[in-house]
Motif scaffolding. Structure first.
Motif, PDB file in Angstrom:
ATOM      1  N   THR A 210       0.809  -1.225   0.000  1.00  0.00           N
ATOM      2  CA  THR A 210       0.000   0.000   0.000  1.00  0.00           C
ATOM      3  C   THR A 210       0.842   1.275   0.000  1.00  0.00           C
ATOM      4  O   THR A 210       0.281   2.374   0.005  1.00  0.00           O
ATOM      5  CB  THR A 210      -0.925   0.016   1.226  1.00  0.00           C
ATOM      6  N   ASP A 211       2.164   1.130  -0.010  1.00  0.00           N
ATOM      7  CA  ASP A 211       3.036   2.311  -0.035  1.00  0.00           C
ATOM      8  C   ASP A 211       2.858   3.088  -1.336  1.00  0.00           C
ATOM      9  O   ASP A 211       2.587   2.504  -2.395  1.00  0.00           O
ATOM     10  CB  ASP A 211       4.506   1.907   0.112  1.00  0.00           C
ATOM     11  N   ASP A 212       3.042   4.399  -1.244  1.00  0.00           N
ATOM     12  CA  ASP A 212       3.023   5.241  -2.438  1.00  0.00           C
ATOM     13  C   ASP A 212       4.125   4.827  -3.405  1.00  0.00           C
ATOM     14  O   ASP A 212       5.240   4.496  -2.986  1.00  0.00           O
ATOM     15  CB  ASP A 212       3.215   6.701  -2.016  1.00  0.00           C
ATOM     16  N   CYS A 213       3.812   4.835  -4.698  1.00  0.00           N
ATOM     17  CA  CYS A 213       4.764   4.371  -5.714  1.00  0.00           C
ATOM     18  C   CYS A 213       6.093   5.118  -5.652  1.00  0.00           C
ATOM     19  O   CYS A 213       7.164   4.504  -5.689  1.00  0.00           O
ATOM     20  CB  CYS A 213       4.162   4.542  -7.111  1.00  0.00           C
ATOM     21  N   ASN A 214       6.035   6.444  -5.567  1.00  0.00           N
ATOM     22  CA  ASN A 214       7.267   7.231  -5.580  1.00  0.00           C
ATOM     23  C   ASN A 214       8.120   6.952  -4.351  1.00  0.00           C
ATOM     24  O   ASN A 214       9.350   6.823  -4.454  1.00  0.00           O
ATOM     25  CB  ASN A 214       6.942   8.724  -5.663  1.00  0.00           C
ATOM     26  N   SER A 215       7.483   6.861  -3.189  1.00  0.00           N
ATOM     27  CA  SER A 215       8.240   6.578  -1.955  1.00  0.00           C
ATOM     28  C   SER A 215       8.901   5.211  -2.034  1.00  0.00           C
ATOM     29  O   SER A 215      10.077   5.049  -1.673  1.00  0.00           O
ATOM     30  CB  SER A 215       7.300   6.630  -0.749  1.00  0.00           C
ATOM     31  N   ALA A 216       8.154   4.223  -2.520  1.00  0.00           N
ATOM     32  CA  ALA A 216       8.715   2.872  -2.636  1.00  0.00           C
ATOM     33  C   ALA A 216       9.850   2.841  -3.651  1.00  0.00           C
ATOM     34  O   ALA A 216      10.888   2.192  -3.422  1.00  0.00           O
ATOM     35  CB  ALA A 216       7.614   1.895  -3.048  1.00  0.00           C
ATOM     36  N   ALA A 217       9.676   3.540  -4.765  1.00  0.00           N
ATOM     37  CA  ALA A 217      10.725   3.564  -5.797  1.00  0.00           C
ATOM     38  C   ALA A 217      11.997   4.214  -5.269  1.00  0.00           C
ATOM     39  O   ALA A 217      13.111   3.744  -5.538  1.00  0.00           O
ATOM     40  CB  ALA A 217      10.212   4.310  -7.026  1.00  0.00           C
ATOM     41  N   LEU A 218      11.845   5.281  -4.510  1.00  0.00           N
ATOM     42  CA  LEU A 218      13.013   5.937  -3.915  1.00  0.00           C
ATOM     43  C   LEU A 218      13.711   5.012  -2.918  1.00  0.00           C
ATOM     44  O   LEU A 218      14.943   4.991  -2.831  1.00  0.00           O
ATOM     45  CB  LEU A 218      12.594   7.236  -3.227  1.00  0.00           C
ATOM     46  N   ASN A 219      12.920   4.245  -2.155  1.00  0.00           N
ATOM     47  CA  ASN A 219      13.512   3.282  -1.221  1.00  0.00           C
ATOM     48  C   ASN A 219      14.367   2.260  -1.945  1.00  0.00           C
ATOM     49  O   ASN A 219      15.451   1.886  -1.480  1.00  0.00           O
ATOM     50  CB  ASN A 219      12.406   2.574  -0.432  1.00  0.00           C
ATOM     51  N   CYS A 247      13.001   2.968 -11.374  1.00  0.00           N
ATOM     52  CA  CYS A 247      13.470   4.060 -12.243  1.00  0.00           C
ATOM     53  C   CYS A 247      12.369   4.502 -13.201  1.00  0.00           C
ATOM     54  O   CYS A 247      12.186   5.704 -13.440  1.00  0.00           O
ATOM     55  CB  CYS A 247      14.702   3.612 -13.023  1.00  0.00           C
ATOM     56  N   GLU A 248      11.637   3.545 -13.740  1.00  0.00           N
ATOM     57  CA  GLU A 248      10.557   3.878 -14.668  1.00  0.00           C
ATOM     58  C   GLU A 248       9.467   4.680 -13.976  1.00  0.00           C
ATOM     59  O   GLU A 248       8.964   5.669 -14.524  1.00  0.00           O
ATOM     60  CB  GLU A 248       9.975   2.584 -15.256  1.00  0.00           C
ATOM     61  N   LEU A 249       9.088   4.291 -12.771  1.00  0.00           N
ATOM     62  CA  LEU A 249       8.055   5.009 -12.033  1.00  0.00           C
ATOM     63  C   LEU A 249       8.486   6.434 -11.704  1.00  0.00           C
ATOM     64  O   LEU A 249       7.700   7.377 -11.824  1.00  0.00           O
ATOM     65  CB  LEU A 249       7.715   4.260 -10.739  1.00  0.00           C
ATOM     66  N   LEU A 250       9.739   6.605 -11.305  1.00  0.00           N
ATOM     67  CA  LEU A 250      10.219   7.948 -10.965  1.00  0.00           C
ATOM     68  C   LEU A 250      10.338   8.818 -12.207  1.00  0.00           C
ATOM     69  O   LEU A 250      10.005  10.015 -12.173  1.00  0.00           O
ATOM     70  CB  LEU A 250      11.560   7.853 -10.239  1.00  0.00           C
ATOM     71  N   ASN A 251      10.811   8.243 -13.309  1.00  0.00           N
ATOM     72  CA  ASN A 251      10.880   9.009 -14.555  1.00  0.00           C
ATOM     73  C   ASN A 251       9.500   9.482 -14.988  1.00  0.00           C
ATOM     74  O   ASN A 251       9.320  10.627 -15.420  1.00  0.00           O
ATOM     75  CB  ASN A 251      11.513   8.160 -15.669  1.00  0.00           C
ATOM     76  N   GLU A 252       8.516   8.591 -14.871  1.00  0.00           N
ATOM     77  CA  GLU A 252       7.142   8.970 -15.228  1.00  0.00           C
ATOM     78  C   GLU A 252       6.620  10.059 -14.299  1.00  0.00           C
ATOM     79  O   GLU A 252       5.909  10.963 -14.734  1.00  0.00           O
ATOM     80  CB  GLU A 252       6.236   7.741 -15.169  1.00  0.00           C
TER      81      GLU A 252
END
Length: 445
Positions: A210-219, A247-252
């Motif tokens: 349930t974590d936010d996508c950006n927070s999880a991607a940064l982790n 990387c794909e999620l953060l780029n988006e």
């Protein structure tokens, strides 16, 4: 974009002969799917459709996955139903998740019906979570062993193919709950009778579905691992989040913020129809028009002043421009901080004080410069004092608004990247004009 893809775009746009068309399509077909997607998005509609229909069938699905939403939908709309049905009878869960927003319900149902039980379960499991939560984008190709496994078991297990971005074996208990992670390189340097739990990692971060996508991607990016374990609220092991997806999620996300700052959708087609593009941008132009009329109304309050002191009208754009630029610098910094979860109630006061000090220092420096130029230009020291004071006030207010506006919008659950710049510009324009013209009416008349 690579030079080769740029050359292919040039060839496609300037194509003359049918025999050249076959040669071009053969060159396109051997490119990587991501490059083909980028190339198709870069072509006007006629050339795009020609290149799409010439693509080998086995590449088309992967190319669609790599494309943005709007250009993808133009290709789907131009493909006969029987070809689409054939294309989507062999789609995996991960690809269907990427494409589902672009598919009508009948085609989606057809794709699901053609899937085997495992793939359908993976799709339905991921679809339990919205796109904003990382559970929606989990990687289901995992190296999993029971908690009781030994190094010898792991070595036998690793003789099969290892998935991309896999640097750990995950250990689960009998209930399927995540327990430990063991780095692969440790397995090859440890005696075979050793229990894997004895060489497990102590510091690995666990990601909640349930974590936010950006927070999880940064982790994931900061973890030092190529993927992190993903669990549900009951600690059931669901899969992993790998560095490629992160990387794909953060780029988006960054692209979404960039486009949103101009009131546009990140999925917008470079060559979408004139009507569609105009419709997508009309609302934002209308909002800007309202704010422009608001600023003009404030200017109108000083009509008599402007008629008597023409120099004020000449210098007004300077005041507005300096405030707008100063504010946008602070706004950009705060929006990035909010996106990275760096800005919160604990440090907001210190951040505001710091930005006000920066605004004050820059305001004093540029107030002196602009006042000197204006005094020399119009031969009036009082005019220089008026514009210098207005510049100082506007830059300080711009710093205040640059912090306050995005924080307020974030609290209201509105995207600061989407509407922050418009509100900020309105504030700095109005404050700048009122300060400049008000001081001009007070001291120059």
């Amino acid at each position: 974009m690579s030079e080769q893809i740029s050359d292919l775009i040039h060839e496609a746009v300037n194509l003359d002969d049918e025999s050249d068309s076959e040669l071009l399509h053969s060159k396109i077909a051997v490119q990587d799917e991501a490059d083909i997607a980028l190339l198709l998005e870069s072509l006007p509609l006629e050339q795009r459709l020609s290149a799409w229909h010439a693509l080998p069938r086995h590449k088309q699905l992967d190319v669609l996955v790599e494309m943005r939403g709007d250009p993808r939908e133009t290709l789907l709309a131009a493909t006969p139903d029987e070809e689409l049905e054939a294309l989507f009878t062999d789609v995996d869960a991960e690809s269907l998740l990427e494409l589902s927003d672009s598919l009508h319900s009948r085609l989606l149902d057809l794709a699901l019906a053609a899937m085997d039980k495992k793939q359908r379960q993976l799709y339905e499991g991921a679809n339990q979570y919205p796109e904003e939560q990382i559970g929606h984008w989990r990687n289901s190709e995992n190296l999993i062993l029971p908690l009781s496994a030994k190094v010898s078991d792991a070595k036998r297990f690793l003789r099969r193919e290892v998935p991309d971005y896999a640097d750990c074996i995950y250990l689960v208990n009998r209930a399927g709950q995540y327990s430990e992670a063991v780095k692969l390189f440790k397995i090859y340097s440890t005696p075979e009778h050793t229990h894997l739990a004895d060489i497990a990692e102590d510091d690995i971060t666990i990601v909640k579905a349930t974590d936010d996508c950006n927070s999880a991607a940064l982790n994931v990016q900061r973890s030092g691992y190529t993927s992190l374990p993903l669990v549900d609220e009951n600690f059931q092991f669901l899969g992993r989040v790998d560095i490629g997806a992160a990387c794909e999620l953060l780029n988006e996300s960054y692209e979404r913020q960039l486009m949103a700052s101009a009131g546009m959708d990140e999925d917008e087609d470079l060559f979408s129809s004139v009507q569609k593009s105009a419709k997508n941008r009309a609302l934002w132009l209308g909002i800007n028009l309202i704010t422009a009329f608001l600023a003009s109304w404030f200017i109108g309050l000083f009509e008599a002043t402007l008629q008597q002191v023409v120099a004020l009208a000449v210098l007004m754009p300077v005041v507005a421009s300096m405030g707008g630029i100063a504010g946008s610098q602070t706004l950009t910094l705060i929006i990035r901080g909010l996106a990275l979860k760096q800005v919160n109630a604990a440090n907001l006061k210190a951040l505001l004080i710091k930005e006000l000090k920066v605004g004050g220092l820059n305001g004093i420096i540029w107030a002196i410069v602009i006042a000197s130029v204006a005094s020399y230009w119009f031969g009036s020291a009082m005019l220089g004092l008026v514009i210098g004071s207005a510049i100082l006030v506007n830059i300080c207010v711009a710093a205040l608004a640059g912090v306050g506006v995005p924080v307020l919008l974030d609290k209201l659950k509105l995207d600061p990247a989407l509407s922050g710049s418009v509100i900020l510009t309105t504030v700095t324009d109005i404050v700048g004009f009122v300060a400049f013209l008000g001081l001009g009416a007070l001291f120059l008349l």
